[in-house]
Write an enzyme that holds these catalytic residues in place. Structure first.
Site, PDB file in Angstrom:
ATOM      1  N   LYS A  53      37.394  -9.829 -60.031  1.00 41.72           N
ATOM      2  CA  LYS A  53      38.697 -10.391 -59.642  1.00 41.72           C
ATOM      3  C   LYS A  53      39.706 -10.230 -60.782  1.00 41.72           C
ATOM      4  CE  LYS A  53      36.636 -13.746 -56.455  1.00 41.72           C
ATOM      5  NZ  LYS A  53      36.324 -15.151 -56.130  1.00 41.72           N
ATOM      6  N   GLN A  97      35.543 -20.873 -58.700  1.00 39.47           N
ATOM      7  CA  GLN A  97      34.478 -20.067 -58.099  1.00 39.47           C
ATOM      8  C   GLN A  97      33.356 -20.985 -57.597  1.00 39.47           C
ATOM      9  OE1 GLN A  97      34.766 -16.818 -57.555  1.00 39.47           O
ATOM     10  NE2 GLN A  97      32.750 -16.620 -56.616  1.00 39.47           N
ATOM     11  N   ASP A 120      42.435 -19.318 -52.503  1.00 40.31           N
ATOM     12  CA  ASP A 120      41.231 -19.240 -51.681  1.00 40.31           C
ATOM     13  C   ASP A 120      41.452 -19.852 -50.296  1.00 40.31           C
ATOM     14  OD1 ASP A 120      39.098 -17.870 -52.804  1.00 40.31           O
ATOM     15  OD2 ASP A 120      38.513 -19.538 -54.097  1.00 40.31           O
TER      16      ASP A 120
HETATM   17  N1  GUN Z   1      31.936 -17.936 -53.564  1.00 42.11           N
HETATM   18  C1  GUN Z   1      31.647 -17.055 -52.578  1.00 42.11           C
HETATM   19  N2  GUN Z   1      32.789 -16.621 -51.993  1.00 42.11           N
HETATM   20  C2  GUN Z   1      33.802 -17.243 -52.630  1.00 42.11           C
HETATM   21  C3  GUN Z   1      35.218 -17.197 -52.478  1.00 42.11           C
HETATM   22  O1  GUN Z   1      35.781 -16.498 -51.622  1.00 42.11           O
HETATM   23  N3  GUN Z   1      35.923 -17.977 -53.336  1.00 42.11           N
HETATM   24  C4  GUN Z   1      35.324 -18.765 -54.263  1.00 42.11           C
HETATM   25  N4  GUN Z   1      36.110 -19.512 -55.040  1.00 42.11           N
HETATM   26  N5  GUN Z   1      34.025 -18.826 -54.425  1.00 42.11           N
HETATM   27  C5  GUN Z   1      33.272 -18.069 -53.603  1.00 42.11           C
END
Ligand code: GUN
Length: 298
Positions: A53, A97, A120
Protein backbone atom coordinates in the site's frame (compact mmCIF):
# COMPACT_ATOMS: atom_id res chain seq x y z
CA UNK A 1 -13.33 -21.80 -21.67
CA UNK A 2 -13.95 -18.64 -19.67
CA UNK A 3 -12.47 -15.20 -20.23
CA UNK A 4 -9.79 -14.70 -17.57
CA UNK A 5 -10.37 -11.28 -15.99
CA UNK A 6 -7.01 -9.53 -15.83
CA UNK A 7 -7.10 -7.64 -12.53
CA UNK A 8 -3.45 -6.60 -12.82
CA UNK A 9 -4.00 -4.65 -16.03
CA UNK A 10 -7.31 -3.13 -14.90
CA UNK A 11 -5.75 -2.11 -11.55
CA UNK A 12 -2.76 -0.62 -13.33
CA UNK A 13 -4.96 1.59 -15.46
CA UNK A 14 -6.91 2.69 -12.36
CA UNK A 15 -3.63 3.54 -10.58
CA UNK A 16 -2.56 5.57 -13.61
CA UNK A 17 -5.86 7.48 -13.48
CA UNK A 18 -5.39 8.11 -9.75
CA UNK A 19 -1.85 9.42 -10.36
CA UNK A 20 -3.27 11.89 -12.91
CA UNK A 21 -5.92 13.03 -10.42
CA UNK A 22 -3.26 13.46 -7.73
CA UNK A 23 -1.14 15.62 -10.05
CA UNK A 24 -4.16 17.67 -11.11
CA UNK A 25 -5.30 18.18 -7.51
CA UNK A 26 -1.85 19.25 -6.45
CA UNK A 27 -1.52 21.67 -9.38
CA UNK A 28 -4.94 23.19 -8.65
CA UNK A 29 -4.86 23.38 -4.84
CA UNK A 30 -1.24 22.88 -3.77
CA UNK A 31 -2.38 19.92 -1.66
CA UNK A 32 -0.66 16.56 -1.99
CA UNK A 33 -2.95 13.77 -0.76
CA UNK A 34 -1.53 11.80 2.19
CA UNK A 35 -2.27 8.24 3.29
CA UNK A 36 -1.33 6.77 6.68
CA UNK A 37 -1.55 3.12 7.72
CA UNK A 38 -1.38 1.87 11.30
CA UNK A 39 0.14 -1.58 11.60
CA UNK A 40 -0.01 -3.43 14.94
CA UNK A 41 2.03 -6.58 15.59
CA UNK A 42 4.11 -8.92 13.44
CA UNK A 43 1.66 -10.72 11.14
CA UNK A 44 3.75 -11.29 7.98
CA UNK A 45 0.77 -11.02 5.61
CA UNK A 46 -0.31 -7.69 7.16
CA UNK A 47 3.26 -6.35 6.90
CA UNK A 48 3.42 -7.35 3.27
CA UNK A 49 0.00 -5.77 2.45
CA UNK A 50 0.92 -2.51 4.19
CA UNK A 51 4.30 -2.29 2.43
CA UNK A 52 2.52 -2.72 -0.91
CA UNK A 53 0.00 0.00 0.00
CA UNK A 54 2.80 2.41 0.93
CA UNK A 55 4.81 1.72 -2.22
CA UNK A 56 1.83 2.03 -4.57
CA UNK A 57 0.75 5.24 -2.82
CA UNK A 58 4.17 6.74 -3.44
CA UNK A 59 4.13 5.62 -7.07
CA UNK A 60 0.82 7.46 -7.52
CA UNK A 61 2.24 10.65 -6.00
CA UNK A 62 0.45 10.20 -2.66
CA UNK A 63 2.47 10.81 0.52
CA UNK A 64 2.49 7.38 2.22
CA UNK A 65 3.25 6.83 5.88
CA UNK A 66 3.20 3.75 8.13
CA UNK A 67 2.89 3.85 11.93
CA UNK A 68 4.15 0.54 13.34
CA UNK A 69 3.18 -0.52 16.86
CA UNK A 70 4.13 -3.64 18.86
CA UNK A 71 1.67 -6.55 19.24
CA UNK A 72 1.25 -5.80 22.96
CA UNK A 73 0.52 -2.08 22.51
CA UNK A 74 -1.96 -0.70 25.06
CA UNK A 75 -5.37 0.36 23.74
CA UNK A 76 -4.75 3.91 25.03
CA UNK A 77 -1.50 4.15 23.05
CA UNK A 78 -3.17 2.91 19.84
CA UNK A 79 -6.03 5.38 20.30
CA UNK A 80 -3.54 8.20 20.89
CA UNK A 81 -1.73 7.39 17.62
CA UNK A 82 -5.03 7.18 15.72
CA UNK A 83 -6.00 10.57 17.20
CA UNK A 84 -2.70 12.12 16.04
CA UNK A 85 -3.33 11.00 12.46
CA UNK A 86 -6.97 12.07 12.70
CA UNK A 87 -5.84 15.60 13.59
CA UNK A 88 -2.94 15.78 11.09
CA UNK A 89 -4.02 17.98 8.13
CA UNK A 90 -1.42 16.27 5.89
CA UNK A 91 -3.19 12.93 6.33
CA UNK A 92 -6.27 12.74 4.10
CA UNK A 93 -6.75 8.99 4.27
CA UNK A 94 -5.99 6.65 7.17
CA UNK A 95 -6.52 2.99 7.98
CA UNK A 96 -5.77 0.50 10.70
CA UNK A 97 -4.65 -2.79 9.19
CA UNK A 98 -6.77 -5.76 10.36
CA UNK A 99 -6.79 -8.16 12.07
CA UNK A 100 -5.76 -6.52 15.36
CA UNK A 101 -4.33 -8.51 18.29
CA UNK A 102 -7.14 -9.96 20.39
CA UNK A 103 -6.78 -7.64 23.38
CA UNK A 104 -7.76 -4.63 21.22
CA UNK A 105 -11.38 -3.72 20.47
CA UNK A 106 -11.72 -3.35 16.69
CA UNK A 107 -15.03 -1.49 16.78
CA UNK A 108 -13.83 1.30 19.03
CA UNK A 109 -10.63 1.73 16.97
CA UNK A 110 -12.56 1.96 13.69
CA UNK A 111 -15.04 4.40 15.22
CA UNK A 112 -12.12 6.67 16.23
CA UNK A 113 -11.15 7.24 12.58
CA UNK A 114 -12.84 10.41 11.22
CA UNK A 115 -15.42 9.24 8.61
CA UNK A 116 -14.03 11.66 6.00
CA UNK A 117 -10.54 10.07 6.35
CA UNK A 118 -11.81 6.48 6.57
CA UNK A 119 -10.39 5.13 3.28
CA UNK A 120 -11.30 1.55 4.25
CA UNK A 121 -14.96 2.54 4.61
CA UNK A 122 -15.25 0.65 7.92
CA UNK A 123 -16.50 3.54 10.11
CA UNK A 124 -20.16 3.01 11.14
CA UNK A 125 -21.19 6.24 9.40
CA UNK A 126 -19.74 5.10 6.06
CA UNK A 127 -21.25 1.62 6.55
CA UNK A 128 -24.68 3.14 7.15
CA UNK A 129 -24.42 5.50 4.20
CA UNK A 130 -23.21 2.67 1.94
CA UNK A 131 -26.54 0.95 2.58
CA UNK A 132 -28.73 4.04 2.39
CA UNK A 133 -27.61 6.40 -0.39
CA UNK A 134 -28.62 5.73 -4.00
CA UNK A 135 -25.14 5.59 -5.56
CA UNK A 136 -22.41 5.37 -2.89
CA UNK A 137 -19.54 5.32 -5.40
CA UNK A 138 -20.64 8.58 -7.00
CA UNK A 139 -21.47 10.26 -3.69
CA UNK A 140 -19.32 11.36 -0.77
CA UNK A 141 -19.27 7.95 0.90
CA UNK A 142 -15.97 6.09 1.37
CA UNK A 143 -16.65 2.53 0.19
CA UNK A 144 -14.59 -0.56 1.23
CA UNK A 145 -11.79 -1.23 -1.26
CA UNK A 146 -12.08 -4.94 -2.04
CA UNK A 147 -15.80 -4.97 -2.92
CA UNK A 148 -15.32 -1.72 -4.85
CA UNK A 149 -12.62 -3.50 -6.89
CA UNK A 150 -14.87 -6.51 -7.44
CA UNK A 151 -17.64 -4.24 -8.73
CA UNK A 152 -15.25 -2.60 -11.18
CA UNK A 153 -14.21 -6.01 -12.51
CA UNK A 154 -17.87 -7.03 -12.89
CA UNK A 155 -18.70 -3.83 -14.76
CA UNK A 156 -15.65 -4.32 -16.95
CA UNK A 157 -17.10 -7.68 -18.08
CA UNK A 158 -20.83 -6.89 -18.06
CA UNK A 159 -20.65 -3.22 -19.08
CA UNK A 160 -22.33 -0.28 -17.34
CA UNK A 161 -25.81 -1.31 -16.19
CA UNK A 162 -24.91 -4.94 -16.82
CA UNK A 163 -25.76 -6.03 -13.27
CA UNK A 164 -29.32 -4.72 -13.44
CA UNK A 165 -31.80 -7.45 -12.54
CA UNK A 166 -29.16 -10.21 -12.43
CA UNK A 167 -29.14 -12.91 -9.78
CA UNK A 168 -25.99 -12.31 -7.72
CA UNK A 169 -24.76 -14.57 -4.93
CA UNK A 170 -22.14 -13.42 -2.44
CA UNK A 171 -20.61 -16.25 -0.42
CA UNK A 172 -19.12 -14.85 2.80
CA UNK A 173 -20.57 -12.29 5.21
CA UNK A 174 -17.52 -10.43 6.53
CA UNK A 175 -17.65 -6.71 7.25
CA UNK A 176 -14.63 -6.24 4.96
CA UNK A 177 -15.98 -7.98 1.84
CA UNK A 178 -19.27 -9.92 1.95
CA UNK A 179 -21.63 -7.38 3.49
CA UNK A 180 -20.37 -4.29 1.60
CA UNK A 181 -20.28 -6.36 -1.62
CA UNK A 182 -23.98 -7.16 -1.18
CA UNK A 183 -24.72 -3.45 -0.65
CA UNK A 184 -22.86 -2.42 -3.82
CA UNK A 185 -24.54 -5.10 -5.96
CA UNK A 186 -27.91 -3.97 -4.62
CA UNK A 187 -27.05 -0.36 -5.48
CA UNK A 188 -26.43 -1.58 -9.05
CA UNK A 189 -29.91 -3.19 -9.12
CA UNK A 190 -28.77 -6.81 -8.90
CA UNK A 191 -30.99 -9.29 -7.06
CA UNK A 192 -28.70 -10.22 -4.20
CA UNK A 193 -28.40 -13.28 -1.98
CA UNK A 194 -25.84 -13.17 0.84
CA UNK A 195 -24.78 -16.73 1.71
CA UNK A 196 -22.32 -18.02 4.30
CA UNK A 197 -20.95 -21.10 6.00
CA UNK A 198 -24.36 -21.97 7.51
CA UNK A 199 -26.31 -21.63 4.25
CA UNK A 200 -28.13 -24.85 3.39
CA UNK A 201 -27.76 -26.37 -0.10
CA UNK A 202 -25.01 -23.89 -1.00
CA UNK A 203 -24.14 -25.73 -4.21
CA UNK A 204 -27.71 -25.25 -5.47
CA UNK A 205 -27.71 -21.57 -4.52
CA UNK A 206 -24.45 -21.18 -6.47
CA UNK A 207 -25.92 -22.91 -9.54
CA UNK A 208 -28.67 -20.26 -9.63
CA UNK A 209 -26.20 -17.37 -9.63
CA UNK A 210 -25.46 -15.40 -12.80
CA UNK A 211 -22.86 -13.50 -10.79
CA UNK A 212 -20.93 -15.28 -8.04
CA UNK A 213 -18.60 -13.52 -5.61
CA UNK A 214 -16.64 -15.94 -3.41
CA UNK A 215 -15.22 -14.54 -0.17
CA UNK A 216 -15.24 -17.41 2.29
CA UNK A 217 -11.51 -17.80 2.94
CA UNK A 218 -11.40 -21.55 2.27
CA UNK A 219 -9.13 -22.98 -0.42
CA UNK A 220 -11.01 -24.16 -3.52
CA UNK A 221 -14.22 -24.54 -1.50
CA UNK A 222 -16.51 -23.75 -4.44
CA UNK A 223 -16.31 -26.55 -6.99
CA UNK A 224 -16.61 -26.34 -10.75
CA UNK A 225 -19.96 -28.14 -10.92
CA UNK A 226 -21.47 -25.50 -8.57
CA UNK A 227 -20.97 -22.86 -11.27
CA UNK A 228 -23.92 -21.94 -13.49
CA UNK A 229 -22.83 -22.19 -17.14
CA UNK A 230 -22.18 -18.66 -18.40
CA UNK A 231 -21.80 -17.13 -14.92
CA UNK A 232 -19.31 -14.38 -14.06
CA UNK A 233 -17.16 -15.51 -11.13
CA UNK A 234 -15.18 -13.18 -8.86
CA UNK A 235 -12.83 -14.97 -6.49
CA UNK A 236 -11.75 -12.87 -3.49
CA UNK A 237 -9.96 -15.71 -1.68
CA UNK A 238 -6.20 -15.75 -1.19
CA UNK A 239 -5.29 -19.07 0.45
CA UNK A 240 -1.81 -20.52 0.75
CA UNK A 241 -1.69 -24.29 0.21
CA UNK A 242 1.25 -26.70 0.45
CA UNK A 243 1.39 -29.24 -2.34
CA UNK A 244 4.20 -31.69 -3.04
CA UNK A 245 6.50 -29.63 -0.82
CA UNK A 246 5.64 -26.43 -2.71
CA UNK A 247 3.59 -23.51 -1.52
CA UNK A 248 1.15 -21.76 -3.84
CA UNK A 249 -1.78 -19.37 -3.69
CA UNK A 250 -5.29 -20.51 -4.57
CA UNK A 251 -8.67 -18.84 -4.39
CA UNK A 252 -11.97 -19.90 -2.81
CA UNK A 253 -13.03 -21.34 -6.19
CA UNK A 254 -11.57 -24.44 -7.86
CA UNK A 255 -10.29 -22.34 -10.76
CA UNK A 256 -9.67 -24.91 -13.51
CA UNK A 257 -12.99 -26.67 -13.07
CA UNK A 258 -14.91 -23.40 -12.75
CA UNK A 259 -13.26 -21.88 -15.85
CA UNK A 260 -14.81 -24.66 -17.94
CA UNK A 261 -18.33 -23.47 -17.11
CA UNK A 262 -18.05 -19.75 -16.35
CA UNK A 263 -18.23 -17.02 -19.01
CA UNK A 264 -15.56 -15.06 -17.14
CA UNK A 265 -13.54 -15.64 -13.97
CA UNK A 266 -10.83 -13.88 -11.94
CA UNK A 267 -7.55 -15.74 -11.38
CA UNK A 268 -5.72 -15.98 -8.03
CA UNK A 269 -3.30 -14.28 -7.87
CA UNK A 270 -3.78 -11.44 -10.37
CA UNK A 271 -7.54 -10.93 -10.08
CA UNK A 272 -9.13 -9.08 -7.17
CA UNK A 273 -5.92 -8.56 -5.13
CA UNK A 274 -4.39 -5.75 -7.24
CA UNK A 275 -7.77 -3.98 -7.40
CA UNK A 276 -7.94 -3.60 -3.61
CA UNK A 277 -4.82 -1.44 -3.44
CA UNK A 278 -5.78 0.58 -6.52
CA UNK A 279 -9.18 1.33 -4.95
CA UNK A 280 -7.46 2.36 -1.70
CA UNK A 281 -5.51 4.97 -3.66
CA UNK A 282 -8.68 6.12 -5.42
CA UNK A 283 -10.38 6.42 -2.01
CA UNK A 284 -7.47 8.53 -0.73
CA UNK A 285 -7.98 11.04 -3.54
CA UNK A 286 -11.74 10.95 -2.93
CA UNK A 287 -11.13 11.61 0.79
CA UNK A 288 -8.82 14.54 -0.01
CA UNK A 289 -11.44 16.00 -2.36
CA UNK A 290 -14.17 15.64 0.27
CA UNK A 291 -11.95 17.43 2.81
CA UNK A 292 -11.20 20.21 0.31
CA UNK A 293 -14.90 20.66 -0.44
CA UNK A 294 -14.52 19.46 -4.05
CA UNK A 295 -17.00 17.09 -5.76
CA UNK A 296 -16.07 13.37 -5.47
CA UNK A 297 -15.60 12.65 -9.19
CA UNK A 298 -12.30 13.78 -10.78
N1 GUN B 1 -7.24 -6.87 6.32
C1 GUN B 1 -7.68 -7.58 5.26
N2 GUN B 1 -8.24 -6.75 4.34
C2 GUN B 1 -8.14 -5.50 4.85
C3 GUN B 1 -8.53 -4.22 4.37
O1 GUN B 1 -9.10 -4.06 3.28
N3 GUN B 1 -8.25 -3.18 5.18
C4 GUN B 1 -7.65 -3.34 6.39
N4 GUN B 1 -7.44 -2.24 7.12
N5 GUN B 1 -7.27 -4.50 6.86
C5 GUN B 1 -7.53 -5.58 6.09
Amino acid sequence: MAIIIDGRTIAQSLRRRVAEEVAELQARTGVRPGLAAVLVGDDPASHSYVRTKERMAREAGIAGRVVTLPADVAAEELHARVRELAEDPGVHGMLVQLPLPRHLDVESVLAAIPPQKDVDGFHPLNVGRLWSVRDPLAQDVLVPCTPQGCLMLLEEVLGPGGLRGRRALVVGRSNIVGKPMAALLLARDATVTLAHSRTRALAERCREAEVLVAAVGRAEFIRGDWIRPGAVVIDVGINRVEEAGRSRLVGDVAFREAAERAAAITPVPGGVGPMTVACLLANTVKAARIQLGLPPAG
